[in-house]
Every structure is written in C-alpha cells, then in structure tokens.
Design a protein around this motif. Structure first.
Motif, mmCIF file in Angstrom:
data_model
loop_
_atom_site.group_PDB
_atom_site.id
_atom_site.type_symbol
_atom_site.label_atom_id
_atom_site.label_comp_id
_atom_site.label_asym_id
_atom_site.label_seq_id
_atom_site.Cartn_x
_atom_site.Cartn_y
_atom_site.Cartn_z
ATOM 1 N N ALA A 141 0.749 -1.023 0.245
ATOM 2 C CA ALA A 141 0.095 0.081 -0.207
ATOM 3 C C ALA A 141 0.892 1.216 -0.058
ATOM 4 C CB ALA A 141 -0.855 0.081 1.171
ATOM 5 N N VAL A 142 0.659 2.305 -0.558
ATOM 6 C CA VAL A 142 1.068 3.766 -0.741
ATOM 7 C C VAL A 142 0.129 4.616 -0.727
ATOM 8 C CG1 VAL A 142 2.748 2.766 -2.167
ATOM 9 C CG2 VAL A 142 0.945 3.717 -3.228
ATOM 10 N N VAL A 143 0.557 5.825 -0.265
ATOM 11 C CA VAL A 143 -0.451 6.972 -0.081
ATOM 12 C C VAL A 143 -0.447 7.627 -1.717
ATOM 13 C CG1 VAL A 143 -0.791 9.211 0.987
ATOM 14 C CG2 VAL A 143 0.097 7.379 2.077
ATOM 15 N N ARG A 144 -1.583 7.812 -1.872
ATOM 16 C CA ARG A 144 -1.762 8.477 -3.169
ATOM 17 C C ARG A 144 -1.407 10.004 -3.239
ATOM 18 N NH1 ARG A 144 -6.774 7.707 -3.275
ATOM 19 N NH2 ARG A 144 -7.030 5.962 -4.551
ATOM 20 N N GLY A 145 -0.508 10.239 -4.052
ATOM 21 C CA GLY A 145 0.113 11.377 -4.233
ATOM 22 C C GLY A 145 1.504 11.773 -3.824
ATOM 23 N N TYR A 146 1.963 10.839 -2.950
ATOM 24 C CA TYR A 146 3.400 10.598 -2.726
ATOM 25 C C TYR A 146 4.363 10.191 -3.720
ATOM 26 C CZ TYR A 146 2.588 10.536 2.543
ATOM 27 O OH TYR A 146 1.990 10.914 3.928
ATOM 28 N N ASP A 147 5.295 10.845 -3.830
ATOM 29 C CA ASP A 147 6.368 10.678 -4.963
ATOM 30 C C ASP A 147 7.864 10.631 -4.528
ATOM 31 O OD1 ASP A 147 7.624 10.501 -7.348
ATOM 32 O OD2 ASP A 147 6.522 12.029 -8.426
ATOM 33 N N TYR A 148 8.499 9.825 -4.632
ATOM 34 C CA TYR A 148 9.905 9.591 -4.205
ATOM 35 C C TYR A 148 10.882 9.277 -5.400
ATOM 36 C CZ TYR A 148 7.822 8.914 0.383
ATOM 37 O OH TYR A 148 7.208 9.028 1.552
ATOM 38 N N THR A 171 -1.614 8.146 5.570
ATOM 39 C CA THR A 171 -0.944 6.979 6.361
ATOM 40 C C THR A 171 -1.683 6.380 7.415
ATOM 41 O OG1 THR A 171 1.094 8.718 5.868
ATOM 42 C CG2 THR A 171 1.342 6.618 7.456
ATOM 43 N N VAL A 172 -2.443 7.047 7.966
ATOM 44 C CA VAL A 172 -3.276 6.355 8.963
ATOM 45 C C VAL A 172 -4.130 5.060 8.340
ATOM 46 C CG1 VAL A 172 -5.188 6.521 10.874
ATOM 47 C CG2 VAL A 172 -3.261 8.477 10.413
ATOM 48 N N ALA A 173 -4.639 5.549 7.317
ATOM 49 C CA ALA A 173 -5.412 4.580 6.619
ATOM 50 C C ALA A 173 -4.523 3.131 6.246
ATOM 51 C CB ALA A 173 -6.162 5.074 5.251
ATOM 52 N N GLY A 195 4.990 8.894 12.529
ATOM 53 C CA GLY A 195 4.410 9.912 13.073
ATOM 54 C C GLY A 195 3.077 9.800 13.218
ATOM 55 N N ALA A 196 2.543 9.265 12.086
ATOM 56 C CA ALA A 196 0.963 9.195 12.070
ATOM 57 C C ALA A 196 0.535 7.998 12.953
ATOM 58 C CB ALA A 196 0.768 8.480 10.576
ATOM 59 N N VAL A 197 1.387 7.143 13.395
ATOM 60 C CA VAL A 197 0.806 5.866 14.106
ATOM 61 C C VAL A 197 1.017 6.466 15.611
ATOM 62 C CG1 VAL A 197 1.818 3.700 15.473
ATOM 63 C CG2 VAL A 197 1.928 3.896 12.740
#
Length: 273
Positions: A141-148, A171-173, A195-197
């Motif tokens: 799973a990844v966060v939509r919109g993150y880009d590395y 990230t919480v999801a 940080g989200a956790v």
C-alpha cells in the motif's frame, strides 16, 4: 533655523534609523497560500490550527520577514493538483523530483529516503525492488500523491500491474490496513509512518513491531519545500525563498524530528542536509 545641509543630514539619519527597525529582506505583497496534507508530526491539525514541524518553523521565520503564510488542510493528491495549476505558492514537505522541478524552485531542508515498512515476522529480508516484485504474496500500500522519484514510480506502476497495489488517502489508513492484516508492506519514509502511528491511538501498538528495510532503488535524497514558479510575482518569490532558505540553513527542522522520533527510526530515514 536649520540650513539645507543640516536638513538633508537629519533626513538621512531618520531613514537609516527606519531601515534598522525594518525587517531584513523584502516583505510579501500578499498572503502566501500554503495548502498542506496531514503527515504524522510534520503537518498536524489541532482543532482547525495547522501545526507540526514544518508549519511551526516556517511561521516563525515568515513573521520576522513580513510574510503571512496561510495554511489550509487538503488531501495529498489534491495538494499536488493545486501546486500544478498554480493555486499553491509553497509545497511542503516534498521530495525532489524532475516533474516538480518544472513547477517550482526546490529548497532542501533534510536528507531523506523512503523504505519498505512492514510488521516484523519470519519472512526473509527484502533487499531490492526486484525481490519485492517477485514476492507475489505480499500486498503493498502507498499514499496517493506521494512521490519519491522515478524508480519509486516505476516500482508502484509494476506492482499495480500485478494487482498487488493499494492506494490510500493517508498514512493512518495504511496503518489500519497493516494492523488488520489486509496489507503486508508500505513504501514511505519511516518518520512519516511512525508519526502517523503515534498520533492515532487505534494503531499505537504497531510502533514496537515495525520492520524497516532500505532498498537501493530508493536512495537517500532531499526533502524540503518547493516555491511556485507560476503563482508568485518575482519579488514575492524572492521573499518566500529567503524565508525558506533561512529555515533550511538552521537546525530547527532536524531538531523537530529529533524531538518526536526514536533514534532508530531517524537513522533509517532522516539526516541533516
């Protein structure tokens, strides 16, 4: 009665005095729009007040420079669109990518990298992107919109082709899915995940179970802020850049990460620029 020369000297002295009292650098001619997405302790929202490591550091510096930053909270995918169409003056925090370089001027603040993150278990370590692609049983799973960067985009594109990729809004999801066993691995910065956790009681138990695995396809790069090339007048762009560069040259952002995150999590994902 003062002569012409004395009046000129007095006026010059007054101007110098005013200059000493004025803020250093140019002031912004308008409010600066900074839509942000919630990211652990980096970007927070407490009863409508945007806070966290980056907003707090930028607010302090911008107030001294005569610039008013107006923060608002939006989903990460929406944030990327706002920056692309010139409706966001600053994109922060953001990893540097070729696509974003076309839209804004990048100011690095910290060294940063994404890693594979999962719950500790008995499976063999993953040491490359290819190994992750070969382990078809692992759901990612990844966060939509993150880009590395390009290699990250290529990896998630291939995972999507395999039907193993979940894209979530934040990230919480993802942490909830990981705790329930619905997914096995996520790809992001460990400080982002932890940080989200730590801010979500329902998944707090994950903190002591995290397995962090760096892979060469996701190397160290920089995270920082982009200043828009499209939305700002040259003088406002220069003023905002001056604010962000002052923050970047200080240790305030790194100190913020050290204040909130465990040393082992920092060692794998954040270091001074």
């Amino acid at each position: 009665m003062m002569g012409h020369a004395e009046l000129k000297a007095l006026a010059a002295a007054a101007l110098l005095s005013l200059g000493a009292l004025a803020p250093a650098g140019a002031e912004c001619s308008r409010d600066i729009a900074v839509p942000v997405a919630l990211i652990g302790v980096s970007i927070t929202n407490n009863n409508g007040t945007v806070g966290g490591i980056y907003p707090e550091a930028l607010r302090a510096a911008s107030a001294k420079a005569g610039c008013n930053l107006v923060f608002s909270v939006v989903p990460r995918a929406r944030l990327e669109v706002l920056f692309e169409i010139g409706k966001a003056d600053i994109l922060v925090p953001a990893s540097r990518t070729a696509a974003r370089d076309q839209l804004g001027i990048f100011v690095p603040m910290i060294g940063h990298r994404a890693t594979l993150i999962s719950v500790q278990g008995n499976r063999a370590p993953i040491t490359s992107a290819q190994e992750l692609l070969d382990k078809h049983e692992l759901r990612v799973a990844v966060v939509r919109g993150y880009d590395y960067g390009e290699q990250y985009q290529a990896l998630i594109k291939e995972l999507a082709k395999q039907g193993r990729l979940f894209q979530e809004v934040d990230t919480v999801a993802i942490a909830r899915l990981m705790q329930s066993g619905a997914i096995d691995v996520t790809i992001m910065g460990p400080t982002t995940f932890s940080g989200a956790v730590m801010r979500e009681p329902r998944v707090a138990g994950l903190m002591d179970k995290l397995r962090v695995e760096p892979i060469p396809e996701l190397p160290w790069s920089y995270s920082g802020a982009y200043v828009s090339r499209r939305s700002l007048k040259p003088e406002d762009q220069a003023a905002v850049l001056e604010v962000i560069e002052k923050v970047a040259k200080s240790s305030v952002v790194m100190e913020g990460f050290q204040r909130y995150h465990r040393a082992d999590i920092l060692a794998e994902s954040v270091r001074p620029r």
